[in-house]
Enzyme design. Sequence first.
Site, PDB file in Angstrom:
ATOM      1  N   HIS A 196       3.480  -6.403  36.496  1.00 43.84           N
ATOM      2  CA  HIS A 196       4.277  -6.905  37.649  1.00 43.84           C
ATOM      3  C   HIS A 196       5.650  -7.134  37.100  1.00 43.84           C
ATOM      4  CE1 HIS A 196       3.101 -10.518  35.249  1.00 43.84           C
ATOM      5  NE2 HIS A 196       4.283 -10.978  35.717  1.00 43.84           N
TER       6      HIS A 196
ATOM      7  N   HIS B 151      11.870  -6.933  34.245  1.00 41.94           N
ATOM      8  CA  HIS B 151      11.269  -6.121  33.224  1.00 41.94           C
ATOM      9  C   HIS B 151       9.848  -6.173  33.564  1.00 41.94           C
ATOM     10  CE1 HIS B 151      10.932 -10.525  32.377  1.00 41.94           C
ATOM     11  NE2 HIS B 151       9.470 -10.198  31.544  1.00 41.94           N
TER      12      HIS B 151
HETATM   13  P1  ATP Z   1      11.644 -18.966  31.828  1.00 37.64           P
HETATM   14  O1  ATP Z   1      10.282 -19.629  30.955  1.00 37.64           O
HETATM   15  O2  ATP Z   1      12.688 -19.662  31.027  1.00 37.64           O
HETATM   16  O3  ATP Z   1      11.410 -19.811  33.207  1.00 37.64           O
HETATM   17  P2  ATP Z   1      10.771 -16.605  31.574  1.00 37.64           P
HETATM   18  O4  ATP Z   1       9.327 -17.019  31.938  1.00 37.64           O
HETATM   19  O5  ATP Z   1      11.181 -15.271  32.221  1.00 37.64           O
HETATM   20  O6  ATP Z   1      11.784 -17.740  31.733  1.00 37.64           O
HETATM   21  P3  ATP Z   1       9.838 -16.585  28.694  1.00 37.64           P
HETATM   22  O7  ATP Z   1       9.005 -17.919  28.851  1.00 37.64           O
HETATM   23  O8  ATP Z   1      10.615 -16.478  27.551  1.00 37.64           O
HETATM   24  O9  ATP Z   1      10.752 -16.416  29.982  1.00 37.64           O
HETATM   25  O10 ATP Z   1       8.998 -15.222  28.816  1.00 37.64           O
HETATM   26  C1  ATP Z   1       9.114 -14.086  28.696  1.00 37.64           C
HETATM   27  C2  ATP Z   1       8.216 -13.118  29.312  1.00 37.64           C
HETATM   28  O11 ATP Z   1       7.011 -13.345  28.756  1.00 37.64           O
HETATM   29  C3  ATP Z   1       8.022 -13.148  30.599  1.00 37.64           C
HETATM   30  O12 ATP Z   1       7.865 -12.003  31.417  1.00 37.64           O
HETATM   31  C4  ATP Z   1       7.035 -14.149  31.111  1.00 37.64           C
HETATM   32  O13 ATP Z   1       6.207 -13.994  32.040  1.00 37.64           O
HETATM   33  C5  ATP Z   1       6.067 -13.891  29.924  1.00 37.64           C
HETATM   34  N1  ATP Z   1       5.326 -14.940  29.465  1.00 37.64           N
HETATM   35  C6  ATP Z   1       5.638 -16.279  28.822  1.00 37.64           C
HETATM   36  N2  ATP Z   1       5.018 -16.918  28.685  1.00 37.64           N
HETATM   37  C7  ATP Z   1       3.787 -16.449  28.677  1.00 37.64           C
HETATM   38  C8  ATP Z   1       2.367 -16.484  28.420  1.00 37.64           C
HETATM   39  N3  ATP Z   1       1.763 -17.667  27.761  1.00 37.64           N
HETATM   40  N4  ATP Z   1       1.507 -15.658  28.706  1.00 37.64           N
HETATM   41  C9  ATP Z   1       1.590 -14.568  28.951  1.00 37.64           C
HETATM   42  N5  ATP Z   1       2.862 -14.078  29.268  1.00 37.64           N
HETATM   43  C10 ATP Z   1       4.150 -14.990  29.160  1.00 37.64           C
END
Ligand code: ATP
Length: 175
Positions: free
Chosen positions: A124, A42
């Site tokens: 990205h 995504h």
């Molecule tokens: P995991 O954290 O379980 O390893 P993930 O990062 O893909 O997996 P989430 O943390 O739920 O899952 O994040 C969902 C989306 O939001 C991802 O694209 C992640 O890069 C983005 N994201 C997560 N935290 C942040 C943040 N603090 N700031 C910006 N984008 C974020």
Amino acid sequence: MAQRLFFALPVARTSQLALLKLQSQLAQAGIHGRMIPATNFHLTLAFLGSVTASQKDALLARLADLTVPDLHLELDTLHYWAKPGIVALGARRTPIALGQLATQLQQDAYQHGLHPTRHAFRPHITLFRGASALLPDLAHVPEQPIVMTSHSVELMVSVNGPAGVEYHCLKRWQR
Ligand code: ATP
Ligand code: MG
């Protein structure tokens, strides 16, 4: 109960295949991280963090008429973020319409007490997590940009399933 939400562009099947091919090329070249499954590919527009049911209802009401522009993106450069070990395919050039859409959604979140985004928007698609540093000979990968076209924006919920993180679409806005 609160949910972990974010806005994203979905990745069409044809782009998924191109990304999978790139992923295996990178794995063969020596990147040893967790490969992100294609169903999880995504492009995040705005991360909202933890959102309560009433915050979500208000968000959906505010954005009921969200206009989705024609989004056309050339994914042409690899990023490596050392701390989380993320290897992602990004875009050297952010199309104006895409930057505006991400900014609109990030500002809406900030103005309504949701997660404030502090970094400039860098489109990205994450391909690996927990990866060690990129090898120098990958500087010219990909050889060809992966072109991504999107006609929809999705509000996603992130949940921890038995096999790792899963994303589910709560609402889709279409062009
Ligand atoms: P995991 O954290 O379980 O390893 P993930 O990062 O893909 O997996 P989430 O943390 O739920 O899952 O994040 C969902 C989306 O939001 C991802 O694209 C992640 O890069 C983005 N994201 C997560 N935290 C942040 C943040 N603090 N700031 C910006 N984008 C974020
Ligand atoms: Mg995360």
